[in-house]
Enzyme design. Structure first.
Site, mmCIF file in Angstrom:
data_model
loop_
_atom_site.group_PDB
_atom_site.id
_atom_site.type_symbol
_atom_site.label_atom_id
_atom_site.label_comp_id
_atom_site.label_asym_id
_atom_site.label_seq_id
_atom_site.Cartn_x
_atom_site.Cartn_y
_atom_site.Cartn_z
ATOM 1 C CB CYS A 1 -0.926 -0.012 1.217
ATOM 2 S SG CYS A 1 -1.732 1.576 1.523
ATOM 3 C CB CYS B 1 0.980 0.939 4.352
ATOM 4 S SG CYS B 1 -0.685 0.602 4.974
ATOM 5 C CG ASN C 1 -12.063 11.707 -3.587
ATOM 6 O OD1 ASN C 1 -13.089 12.369 -3.616
ATOM 7 N ND2 ASN C 1 -10.896 12.194 -3.972
ATOM 8 C CG HIS D 1 -6.531 9.570 1.173
ATOM 9 N ND1 HIS D 1 -6.701 8.310 0.638
ATOM 10 C CD2 HIS D 1 -6.809 10.432 0.173
ATOM 11 C CE1 HIS D 1 -7.058 8.406 -0.629
ATOM 12 N NE2 HIS D 1 -7.150 9.680 -0.940
ATOM 13 C CG HIS E 1 -7.859 15.054 -0.459
ATOM 14 N ND1 HIS E 1 -6.849 15.095 -1.390
ATOM 15 C CD2 HIS E 1 -8.495 13.865 -0.643
ATOM 16 C CE1 HIS E 1 -6.877 13.967 -2.117
ATOM 17 N NE2 HIS E 1 -7.860 13.212 -1.682
HETATM 18 P P1 AMP Z 1 -7.517 10.229 -4.007
HETATM 19 O O1 AMP Z 1 -7.612 10.489 -5.475
HETATM 20 O O2 AMP Z 1 -8.603 10.870 -3.192
HETATM 21 O O3 AMP Z 1 -7.346 8.762 -3.728
HETATM 22 O O4 AMP Z 1 -6.210 10.983 -3.509
HETATM 23 C C1 AMP Z 1 -4.934 10.440 -3.586
HETATM 24 C C2 AMP Z 1 -3.985 11.585 -3.468
HETATM 25 O O5 AMP Z 1 -2.709 11.081 -3.202
HETATM 26 C C3 AMP Z 1 -3.864 12.436 -4.747
HETATM 27 O O6 AMP Z 1 -4.253 13.780 -4.456
HETATM 28 C C4 AMP Z 1 -2.380 12.321 -5.097
HETATM 29 O O7 AMP Z 1 -1.832 13.528 -5.601
HETATM 30 C C5 AMP Z 1 -1.757 11.960 -3.771
HETATM 31 N N1 AMP Z 1 -0.506 11.232 -3.848
HETATM 32 C C6 AMP Z 1 -0.212 10.149 -4.607
HETATM 33 N N2 AMP Z 1 1.056 9.739 -4.391
HETATM 34 C C7 AMP Z 1 1.570 10.582 -3.446
HETATM 35 C C8 AMP Z 1 2.827 10.684 -2.793
HETATM 36 N N3 AMP Z 1 3.842 9.831 -3.049
HETATM 37 N N4 AMP Z 1 3.018 11.681 -1.897
HETATM 38 C C9 AMP Z 1 2.030 12.557 -1.630
HETATM 39 N N5 AMP Z 1 0.796 12.500 -2.206
HETATM 40 C C10 AMP Z 1 0.576 11.541 -3.109
#
Ligand code: AMP
Length: 113
Positions: free
Chosen positions: A4, A7, A86, A99, A101
């Site tokens: 993950c 994780c 989401n 998560h 935002h």
């Molecule tokens: P979601 O689309 O709600 O699942 O959000 C996932 C979020 O994770 C997106 O806004 C991505 O830009 C962010 N994301 C993906 N990989 C990373 C990473 N390595 N570090 C920080 N944010 C990330």
């Protein structure tokens, strides 16, 4: 969850811009920010989304949202902020680890979808 993404970030195997950490949550800056302040707040325990977390550990779900408000204050978002989580494919959830935002630092669009 060995593979993950979040994780692995929590374990420090993938670098992140940490904003806050305690024994239950980890917060870091989104790699593709959608607002001047864009922080992701995740429970350290793996739940695939907020439905999963709320169903199995509602107390932790509340704790994550309380942490969001504390982090928003620490980030200087006194004038307002948005919390988005989401949940599943129709919401375009791209990382299957719950998560929230935190978005703020500017006037956000009034379009919610
Ligand atoms: P979601 O689309 O709600 O699942 O959000 C996932 C979020 O994770 C997106 O806004 C991505 O830009 C962010 N994301 C993906 N990989 C990373 C990473 N390595 N570090 C920080 N944010 C990330």
């Amino acid at each position: 969850m060995d593979d993950c993404l979040f994780c692995r970030i929590i374990r420090g195997e993938i670098p992140s811009a940490k904003v806050y950490e305690d024994d239950r949550v980890y917060a870091f800056r989104d790699i593709n920010p959608q607002a001047p302040v864009h922080v992701l707040v995740v429970p350290k325990a793996h739940y695939k989304n907020v439905s999963d977390c709320a169903g199995k550990d509602p107390g932790l779900t509340g704790y994550v949202f309380k942490a969001c408000t504390d982090i928003a204050r620490a980030e200087g978002l006194e004038n307002g902020f948005r919390l988005t989580t989401n949940n599943g494919p129709d919401a375009c959830q791209s990382v299957e680890h719950m998560h929230v935002h935190i978005l703020g630092g500017a006037k956000l669009t009034d379009k919610m979808g």
